[in-house]
Design an enzyme around this catalytic site. Structure first.
Site, PDB file in Angstrom:
ATOM      1  N   GLU A  79      13.949  -4.748  10.379  1.00 45.89           N
ATOM      2  CA  GLU A  79      13.435  -4.887   8.987  1.00 45.89           C
ATOM      3  C   GLU A  79      12.999  -3.374   8.455  1.00 45.89           C
ATOM      4  O   GLU A  79      12.866  -3.192   7.227  1.00 45.89           O
ATOM      5  CB  GLU A  79      12.547  -5.895   8.641  1.00 45.89           C
ATOM      6  CG  GLU A  79      10.959  -5.638   9.206  1.00 45.89           C
ATOM      7  CD  GLU A  79      11.049  -6.356  10.915  1.00 45.89           C
ATOM      8  OE1 GLU A  79      12.018  -6.495  11.392  1.00 45.89           O
ATOM      9  OE2 GLU A  79       9.877  -6.546  11.289  1.00 45.89           O
TER      10      GLU A  79
ATOM     11  N   LYS B  51      -7.974  -1.498 -23.334  1.00 44.56           N
ATOM     12  CA  LYS B  51      -9.115  -0.940 -23.283  1.00 44.56           C
ATOM     13  C   LYS B  51      -8.863   0.512 -22.366  1.00 44.56           C
ATOM     14  O   LYS B  51      -8.445   0.441 -21.235  1.00 44.56           O
ATOM     15  CB  LYS B  51     -10.079  -1.793 -22.565  1.00 44.56           C
ATOM     16  CG  LYS B  51     -10.746  -2.807 -23.601  1.00 44.56           C
ATOM     17  CD  LYS B  51     -11.274  -2.290 -24.644  1.00 44.56           C
ATOM     18  CE  LYS B  51     -11.881  -3.070 -25.689  1.00 44.56           C
ATOM     19  NZ  LYS B  51     -12.427  -2.450 -26.704  1.00 44.56           N
TER      20      LYS B  51
ATOM     21  N   GLY C 148       1.686   3.464  -4.098  1.00 48.80           N
ATOM     22  CA  GLY C 148       2.697   3.850  -3.147  1.00 48.80           C
ATOM     23  C   GLY C 148       3.951   3.731  -3.858  1.00 48.80           C
ATOM     24  O   GLY C 148       4.619   4.445  -3.540  1.00 48.80           O
TER      25      GLY C 148
ATOM     26  N   LYS D 102     -11.744   2.769 -21.784  1.00 51.82           N
ATOM     27  CA  LYS D 102     -12.824   3.195 -21.110  1.00 51.82           C
ATOM     28  C   LYS D 102     -12.723   3.461 -19.707  1.00 51.82           C
ATOM     29  O   LYS D 102     -13.171   4.360 -19.017  1.00 51.82           O
ATOM     30  CB  LYS D 102     -14.021   2.395 -21.806  1.00 51.82           C
ATOM     31  CG  LYS D 102     -15.214   2.967 -21.483  1.00 51.82           C
ATOM     32  CD  LYS D 102     -15.615   4.095 -22.558  1.00 51.82           C
ATOM     33  CE  LYS D 102     -16.100   3.275 -23.847  1.00 51.82           C
ATOM     34  NZ  LYS D 102     -16.232   4.102 -25.142  1.00 51.82           N
TER      35      LYS D 102
ATOM     36  N   HIS E 251      12.834  -4.360  15.622  1.00 55.02           N
ATOM     37  CA  HIS E 251      12.377  -4.967  14.279  1.00 55.02           C
ATOM     38  C   HIS E 251      13.341  -4.192  13.354  1.00 55.02           C
ATOM     39  O   HIS E 251      13.256  -3.028  12.874  1.00 55.02           O
ATOM     40  CB  HIS E 251      10.895  -4.364  13.841  1.00 55.02           C
ATOM     41  CG  HIS E 251      10.056  -5.160  14.412  1.00 55.02           C
ATOM     42  ND1 HIS E 251       9.268  -6.138  13.798  1.00 55.02           N
ATOM     43  CD2 HIS E 251       9.466  -4.995  15.569  1.00 55.02           C
ATOM     44  CE1 HIS E 251       8.475  -6.574  14.566  1.00 55.02           C
ATOM     45  NE2 HIS E 251       8.368  -5.864  15.927  1.00 55.02           N
TER      46      HIS E 251
ATOM     47  N   GLN F  54     -11.289   6.440 -19.095  1.00 56.44           N
ATOM     48  CA  GLN F  54     -11.897   7.667 -19.226  1.00 56.44           C
ATOM     49  C   GLN F  54     -13.108   7.794 -18.191  1.00 56.44           C
ATOM     50  O   GLN F  54     -13.309   8.892 -17.730  1.00 56.44           O
ATOM     51  CB  GLN F  54     -12.507   7.631 -20.732  1.00 56.44           C
ATOM     52  CG  GLN F  54     -11.712   7.365 -21.750  1.00 56.44           C
ATOM     53  CD  GLN F  54     -12.578   6.931 -22.821  1.00 56.44           C
ATOM     54  OE1 GLN F  54     -13.562   7.588 -23.308  1.00 56.44           O
ATOM     55  NE2 GLN F  54     -11.892   6.305 -23.787  1.00 56.44           N
TER      56      GLN F  54
ATOM     57  N   GLY G  84       9.754 -14.002  17.499  1.00 58.36           N
ATOM     58  CA  GLY G  84      11.094 -14.978  17.017  1.00 58.36           C
ATOM     59  C   GLY G  84      12.021 -15.053  17.936  1.00 58.36           C
ATOM     60  O   GLY G  84      12.269 -15.919  18.476  1.00 58.36           O
TER      61      GLY G  84
ATOM     62  N   GLU H 206     -15.920   6.681   0.451  1.00 58.78           N
ATOM     63  CA  GLU H 206     -15.042   6.948   1.610  1.00 58.78           C
ATOM     64  C   GLU H 206     -14.027   8.148   1.225  1.00 58.78           C
ATOM     65  O   GLU H 206     -13.474   8.718   2.087  1.00 58.78           O
ATOM     66  CB  GLU H 206     -14.313   5.754   2.161  1.00 58.78           C
ATOM     67  CG  GLU H 206     -15.015   4.251   1.964  1.00 58.78           C
ATOM     68  CD  GLU H 206     -14.071   3.201   2.660  1.00 58.78           C
ATOM     69  OE1 GLU H 206     -13.582   2.669   2.133  1.00 58.78           O
ATOM     70  OE2 GLU H 206     -14.367   3.413   3.958  1.00 58.78           O
TER      71      GLU H 206
ATOM     72  N   CYS I 294      11.553 -10.204  17.269  1.00 63.53           N
ATOM     73  CA  CYS I 294      10.363  -9.746  17.924  1.00 63.53           C
ATOM     74  C   CYS I 294       9.660 -11.219  18.525  1.00 63.53           C
ATOM     75  O   CYS I 294      10.688 -11.951  19.403  1.00 63.53           O
ATOM     76  CB  CYS I 294       9.393  -9.083  17.491  1.00 63.53           C
ATOM     77  SG  CYS I 294       8.472  -8.041  18.777  1.00 63.53           S
TER      78      CYS I 294
HETATM   79  N1  GLN Z   1       3.304 -10.515  20.735  1.00 60.10           N
HETATM   80  C1  GLN Z   1       4.789 -10.219  21.039  1.00 60.10           C
HETATM   81  C2  GLN Z   1       4.527  -9.144  22.019  1.00 60.10           C
HETATM   82  O1  GLN Z   1       3.640  -8.359  22.093  1.00 60.10           O
HETATM   83  C3  GLN Z   1       5.589 -10.018  19.919  1.00 60.10           C
HETATM   84  C4  GLN Z   1       5.220  -8.798  19.163  1.00 60.10           C
HETATM   85  C5  GLN Z   1       5.812  -8.662  17.647  1.00 60.10           C
HETATM   86  O2  GLN Z   1       6.479  -9.817  17.411  1.00 60.10           O
HETATM   87  N2  GLN Z   1       6.010  -7.545  17.051  1.00 60.10           N
HETATM   88  O3  GLN Z   1       5.464  -8.728  22.876  1.00 60.10           O
END
Ligand code: GLN
Length: 534
Positions: A513, A191, A21, A193, A511, A196, A387, A153, A385
Site C-alpha cells: 500500500e 465568517k 497536506g 474573523k 506493505h 483575520q 494479515g 509548540e 504483514c
Molecule cells: N506485529 C507484526 C510484527 O511486528 C506485524 C507488523 C505489521 O503488520 N506491520 O511483525
C-alpha cells in the site's frame, strides 16, 4: 532549470485537520506538471522523534519510506500525488531537532555557550528546512509546518520561517497560509474573523503570508475575497478558496482553477509559462468518477474506528478501483468482534477480504477466523504483514493440524511458533526505529500467482515488522500446500505466501500500500480487486 532552489512554506490557522497536506501535495503536483522538480517535506511540532511509536488512534497511519523512515501520513499523500519517493529528510519533528541539539551539546560542540531556542533550536530547524534544497535535485521545496499558528509548540518553526525569509535572497521564499472560513448556518453567513485573527498572529510573529487559501463549504464571492485580502494585507487575487472536493485527487485541479500554481511561480520569479500537463491525472479522475460496477471488500483490522489508521490501504483501493473501472466499497470490520459463530454473518456479501497490518495480541483470533472462512469459501483474500502472518497461523492450525500453532507475538509458549521474532529482534529492547524497516528486495518464484501479478521476478517493497515466517517450518508448509512464492534473495526470508487451489489467496510480509499511486496503481491491489470482481 538553472535557478536557485526556491522555498514555499505552508502554515495552517484556526483549526487543525484543514488538509494542509493535501494542499501542499496539490501545489506540488501542479508545479511538477509544469516541468519543475519538486519535493515536499513536513515539520511536526511534537516531541516524539517520529510517529513510529504512536498509536494509530493518536496520529493515523505511520507511513514508511524506502529508506526506512517511519513518518507522518502526509508523506503518503506527497508520494501519491508526486509519484516520487520521499526519505528520512522529508519528515522532521521537534523531538528530532532537540535530540540533535542536545546530543551536540553533550559532545561539547557549543563551546560553553548557553544553548537556547533562538538561535540553536531555530538554527537546527533552518538547517533541516534547507537540506533537501541544497542537494541541487529540486527547483522547489515545499515545507508544510504542522500544527496551527498560535500553538506554543509551533512557535520555533514559525520563527525559523521568519528568519529564512529574512536571510534568503529576495524572492526565494514565500508563505501560503491555509485557514478555515466557517459558515454559520443560523446566521446564514460566512465568517472571516477567525482568518483575520490567525493571519494577525502570523504577522505578529513576523511572517507575512503571500497567499491565503480559505477552506470553505460555500463559495466566497468577490466581496469576501477582497475583504480578507484587505484585512490580511495580501494582494487582491491572492485570496483563494478551497471548497470541499468530492475527492482529494480533484484538489490539484481546483487549485489550478484558482491560479495557485501561477501565483507561486510568479511570486518566486520562476520563468515558467507552461500550463501544467495533467493528462494522466485527469484520465485517472475520469475513471474514478465513472465506475461501472461496485465491489465490496472487508477491511479486517483493529483500528477501524479511525479512517486515517489505514490511509494508504484505503487510497490503494481508490487507485485499484479506478484502474478496474469499479468503485471499491471498503467495509471496515473490527477484528475483535469476529468469532467462529458470527464470521459468516459478518462477511456476508463481501467480494474480497483484506486482513490488515497491526501490532499486539488484541483482535488476532478474529483475524484468524476471518481468514479461515475466506480460505474455505474461496473468497479472494489479501493479507498484509500481520494479515499474512495470521494466514500462516490459520493454515498451520486448520490444515497442518497443529492446534496451538501461533505467532509468538500472540502466544510466546506455543509448541509451533510458525511466526517468530527475527534473531536480531530478540536482543532489541528499544521500541523506536528498531523494526525491520524500509525497502527490501524480494524474488518471486516463476509460475506463481505473485510472479504473474507483478510480471517480473525481482521486486522491492517496504517493510515494517519484527516478526517473520519461521523457516524451520518451510518444508511442512510446502508439503501442506501453502506456497512460499516470494523470498528475500539475500536472507531467504519468506515474504509472500499463496494458495494455488484458491481463486486468490495471497499473504505478503511487506506493505504494498505504501507504493500505490493514482498514476501507478499497485499490481497486487489491482489483481485483488479484479479477483473480487469475478
Ligand atoms: N506485529 C507484526 C510484527 O511486528 C506485524 C507488523 C505489521 O503488520 N506491520 O511483525
Amino acid at each position: 532549470m538553472g535557478h536557485r532552489t526556491k522555498y514555499v512554506f505552508i502554515t495552517g490557522g484556526v483549526v487543525s485537520s484543514l488538509g494542509k497536506g493535501i494542499i501542499a501535495a496539490s501545489l506540488g503536483k501542479l508545479l511538477q506538471a509544469r516541468g519543475l522538480r519538486v519535493t515536499i517535506q513536513k515539520f511536526d511540532p511534537y516531541i516524539n522523534i517520529d510517529p513510529g511509536t504512536l498509536n494509530p488512534y493518536e496520529h493515523g497511519e505511520c507511513f514508511v519510506t524506502d529508506d526506512g523512515a517511519e513518518t507522518d501520513l502526509d508523506l503518503g499523500h506527497y508520494e501519491r500525488f508526486l509519484g516520487v519517493p520521499t526519505s528520512q529528510a522529508n519528515n522532521v519533528t521537534t523531538g528530532r531537532i532537540y535530540y540533535t541539539v542536545i546530543t551536540r551539546e553533550r559532545e561539547g560542540a557549543y563551546l560553553g555557550k548557553t544553548v537556547q531556542i533562538v538561535p540553536h533550536i531555530t538554527d537546527e530547524i533552518k538547517r533541516r528546512m534547507l537540506r533537501l534544497g541544497q542537494s541541487g535535485d529540486y527547483d522547489i521545496v515545499i515545507t508544510e509546518v504542522g500544527g496551527t499558528v498560535g500553538d506554543m509548540e509551533s512557535q520555533p518553526f514559525i520563527e525559523a520561517v521568519r528568519q529564512l525569509q529574512w536571510e534568503q535572497p529576495e524572492g526565494d521564499c514565500m508563505c501560503i497560509h491555509l485557514t478555515l472560513v466557517p459558515y454559520l448556518s443560523a446566521a446564514k453567513e460566512i465568517k472571516t474573523k477567525p482568518t483575520q485573527h490567525s493571519v494577525q498572529m502570523l504577522q505578529h510573529a513576523g511572517v507575512m503570508p503571500d497567499v491565503i487559501v480559505c477552506r470553505t463549504e460555500h463559495p466566497l464571492g468577490e466581496d469576501l475575497r477582497r475583504k480578507i485580502a484587505l484585512f490580511c494585507n495580501v494582494k487582491p487575487g491572492h485570496v483563494i478558496e478551497s471548497q470541499d472536493a468530492w475527492s482529494i485527487y480533484q484538489v490539484p485541479l481546483n487549485m489550478h482553477a484558482e491560479h495557485l500554481d501561477e501565483l507561486v511561480v510568479r511570486k518566486l520569479g520562476i520563468e515558467n509559462f507552461n500550463a501544467p500537463d495533467l493528462g494522466r491525472w485527469k484520465d485517472f479522475l475520469d475513471r474514478l468518477q465513472n465506475p461501472k460496477k461496485t465491489v465490496d471488500i472487508a477491511l479486517v483490522g483493529k483500528y477501524v474506528a479511525l479512517q486515517d489508521a489505514y490511509k494508504s490501504i484505503q487510497e490503494s483501493f481508490v487507485h485499484a478501483g479506478a484502474a478496474c473501472g469499479c468503485k471499491v466499497k471498503v467495509h471496515s470490520l473490527l477484528s475483535d468482534d469476529i468469532t467462529a459463530d458470527n464470521v459468516a454473518a459478518k462477511l456476508e456479501g463481501m467480494d474480497g477480504v483484506l486482513v490488515a497490518p497491526g501490532f499486539g495480541e488484541r483482535g488476532l483470533e478474529g483475524k484468524i477466523h476471518a481468514i479461515h472462512y475466506t480460505r474455505e469459501k474461496g473468497i479472494p483474500f489479501l493479507g498484509i504483514c500481520l494479515g499474512m502472518q495470521m494466514c500462516v497461523v490459520e493454515y498451520a492450525r486448520n490444515v497442518l493440524g497443529w492446534a496451538d500453532a501461533s505467532s509468538t507475538e500472540l502466544n510466546p509458549n506455543t509448541t509451533h511458533p510458525v511466526i517468530d521474532l527475527m534473531e536480531e529482534q530478540k536482543k532489541t529492547t528499544a521500541k523506536g526505529g528498531t523494526m525491520r524497516l524500509g525497502a527490501y528486495a524480494c524474488r518471486l518464484k516463476p509460475g506463481t500467482l505473485a510472479h504473474k501479478i507483478y510480471g517480473t521476478a525481482d521486486i522491492r517493497e517496504r517493510h515494517r515488522h519484527r516478526y517473520e515466517f519461521n523457516e524451520k517450518y518451510a518444508d511442512d508448509f510446502a508439503q501442506g500446500g501453502l506456497v512460499a512464492s516470494g523470498t528475500n534473495p539475500d536472507t531467504g526470508l519468506v515474504e509472500v505466501v499463496e494458495l494455488p487451489n484458491h481463486p486468490f489467496f495471497v499473504g505478503v510480509q511487506f506493505h504494498p500500500e505504501y507504493k500505490s499511486t493514482p498514476e501507478r496503481p499497485h499490481p497486487l491491489f489491482v489483481a485483488f480487486v479484479k479477483a473480487a470482481l469475478k
